[in-house]
Design a protein around this motif. Structure first.
Motif, PDB file in Angstrom:
ATOM      1  N   GLY A 167       0.815  -1.336   0.004  1.00  0.00           N
ATOM      2  CA  GLY A 167       0.105  -0.082   0.045  1.00  0.00           C
ATOM      3  C   GLY A 167       0.778   1.301  -0.239  1.00  0.00           C
ATOM      4  O   GLY A 167       1.999   1.063  -0.577  1.00  0.00           O
ATOM      5  N   ILE A 168       0.095   2.192   0.643  1.00  0.00           N
ATOM      6  CA  ILE A 168       0.768   3.605   0.571  1.00  0.00           C
ATOM      7  C   ILE A 168       1.954   3.528   1.824  1.00  0.00           C
ATOM      8  O   ILE A 168       1.592   3.228   2.708  1.00  0.00           O
ATOM      9  N   PRO A 169       3.241   3.946   1.238  1.00  0.00           N
ATOM     10  CA  PRO A 169       4.066   3.924   2.561  1.00  0.00           C
ATOM     11  C   PRO A 169       3.754   5.166   3.410  1.00  0.00           C
ATOM     12  O   PRO A 169       3.217   6.156   3.129  1.00  0.00           O
ATOM     13  N   VAL A 170       4.101   5.047   4.713  1.00  0.00           N
ATOM     14  CA  VAL A 170       3.954   5.923   5.857  1.00  0.00           C
ATOM     15  C   VAL A 170       4.509   7.243   5.461  1.00  0.00           C
ATOM     16  O   VAL A 170       5.758   7.347   5.069  1.00  0.00           O
ATOM     17  N   GLY A 171       3.755   8.272   5.504  1.00  0.00           N
ATOM     18  CA  GLY A 171       4.403   9.614   5.423  1.00  0.00           C
ATOM     19  C   GLY A 171       4.360  10.313   3.868  1.00  0.00           C
ATOM     20  O   GLY A 171       4.577  11.381   3.719  1.00  0.00           O
ATOM     21  N   SER A 172       3.766   9.401   3.026  1.00  0.00           N
ATOM     22  CA  SER A 172       3.391   9.752   1.491  1.00  0.00           C
ATOM     23  C   SER A 172       2.109  10.413   1.503  1.00  0.00           C
ATOM     24  O   SER A 172       1.237   9.885   2.069  1.00  0.00           O
ATOM     25  N   GLU A 173       2.316  11.437   0.505  1.00  0.00           N
ATOM     26  CA  GLU A 173       0.933  11.886   0.349  1.00  0.00           C
ATOM     27  C   GLU A 173       0.254  11.223  -0.769  1.00  0.00           C
ATOM     28  O   GLU A 173       0.823  10.646  -1.775  1.00  0.00           O
ATOM     29  N   LEU A 174      -1.110  10.798  -0.870  1.00  0.00           N
ATOM     30  CA  LEU A 174      -1.918  10.184  -1.827  1.00  0.00           C
ATOM     31  C   LEU A 174      -1.515  10.748  -3.351  1.00  0.00           C
ATOM     32  O   LEU A 174      -1.488   9.814  -4.101  1.00  0.00           O
ATOM     33  N   GLU A 175      -1.302  11.974  -3.368  1.00  0.00           N
ATOM     34  CA  GLU A 175      -1.018  12.504  -4.713  1.00  0.00           C
ATOM     35  C   GLU A 175      -0.068  11.839  -5.388  1.00  0.00           C
ATOM     36  O   GLU A 175       0.033  12.075  -6.716  1.00  0.00           O
ATOM     37  N   ILE A 177       0.873   8.875  -5.322  1.00  0.00           N
ATOM     38  CA  ILE A 177       1.027   7.406  -5.519  1.00  0.00           C
ATOM     39  C   ILE A 177       0.568   6.843  -6.855  1.00  0.00           C
ATOM     40  O   ILE A 177      -0.149   7.326  -7.463  1.00  0.00           O
ATOM     41  N   SER A 185      -3.842  -0.523  -2.347  1.00  0.00           N
ATOM     42  CA  SER A 185      -4.303   0.065  -1.056  1.00  0.00           C
ATOM     43  C   SER A 185      -5.663  -0.096  -0.712  1.00  0.00           C
ATOM     44  O   SER A 185      -6.432  -0.353   0.568  1.00  0.00           O
TER      45      SER A 185
END
Lengths: 192, 192
Positions: A167-175, A177, A185
């Motif tokens: 999924g989305i890594p910790v600290g990353s903005e959805l933007e 991805i 995710s």
């Protein structure tokens, strides 16, 4: 001399020029120094072996993790390479055992399931102590292929098989991805 | 002239020098050209509004997604910003509705829950059609805080609340993963 240069060139990051430079350096040191280096190489190679249980690097028949009675011996985390163990250990969250495959299935690089260290994983499961196998191969094409292969192999043995979260890594903005990760995710959402 | 320069400076990426350059450019164009630009700005601002239901950008009271009867109206995916909708849409995997908060809770930037568009989310849930709310705020500190706040708010309403998967992005090698993500990835493992 040219035999030494050839041997040195096999080392990672050592080209023909560096090999020659190293060879000349070794020519200049005392005989004792040269012998100490040669002995250290032989000693290292002699003392390092793979853990009989999990294939981690070990100095005896068992690695320190498999030999530790305080670890949770009912869970096995399956990894591609020995250095991946450090990545999981750093989280200080996993207290089970490991199993290192020493690779992943890759039709392109002609690596087949039988080239991986799967046989002693099955032997460990047959011992009956394992309750869960966590497949922690990378979410790359090769890692996913390996995980899929292992699920089909292990599920019939009646052991719980799980896959680490993609999924989305910790600290990353959805933007920022990519589609494949966003898709996984959503697919892998957890009820709260 | 200096009023125009001041207004232009407010635009993102426009510094004092660019503002002056743009102002001089507008001074040189015909009166008609300048008026066309001014009118286009006003027209855009007049026609764009926020969807009454989900706060997405819309040209009428409802955005195209909320107005589409073919979408699954029982699922709402909660996002921080309108442009996040595109990220989820690109996966072609999600067919439900959205709800845009227009921000996330941030004590540092003094953004409180009451500054977010949560009120009309509650109204939508009270309408009773919703079966699942997927919290798809970013796994940043602010996004996580917002998700935690919303779980506490929504769970008592009896709706299923889920969180998008946080973990290792597709295509990444385990080797390059930070501790926090590895930790979430193990925590969020899925049984296969």
């Amino acid at each position: 001399m040219s035999r030494l240069v050839d041997e040195l060139k096999r080392l990672p990051g050592v080209g023909p020029k560096s090999a020659q430079r190293l060879a000349f350096h070794l020519l200049g040191v005392t005989r004792e120094e040269a012998e100490r280096l040669a002995e250290a190489i032989i000693a290292m190679r002699g003392s390092i072996q793979l853990c009989e249980l999990c294939n981690n690097i070990a100095e005896g028949p068992h690695c320190p993790i498999c030999a530790d009675p305080k670890r949770d011996h009912t869970t096995i985390c399956v990894l591609e390479q020995p250095n991946n163990i450090m990545i999981v250990e750093r989280t200080r969250q996993y207290h089970g055992l490991y199993h290192v495959l020493h690779g992943s299935i890759s039709p392109l690089r002609n690596i087949r399931p039988e080239d991986l260290k799967i046989k002693n994983l099955l032997e460990r499961l047959q011992a009956g102590e394992t309750r869960e196998v966590i497949l922690a191969t990378s979410p790359t094409t090769e890692g996913q292929t390996t995980a899929s292969y292992l699920v089909r192999l292990l599920k019939p043995l009646g052991v719980k098989v799980s896959r680490i979260g993609v999924g989305i890594p910790v600290g990353s903005e959805l933007e920022f991805i990519d589609e494949a990760t966003m898709s996984e995710s959503i697919e892998g959402r957890r009820e709260l």
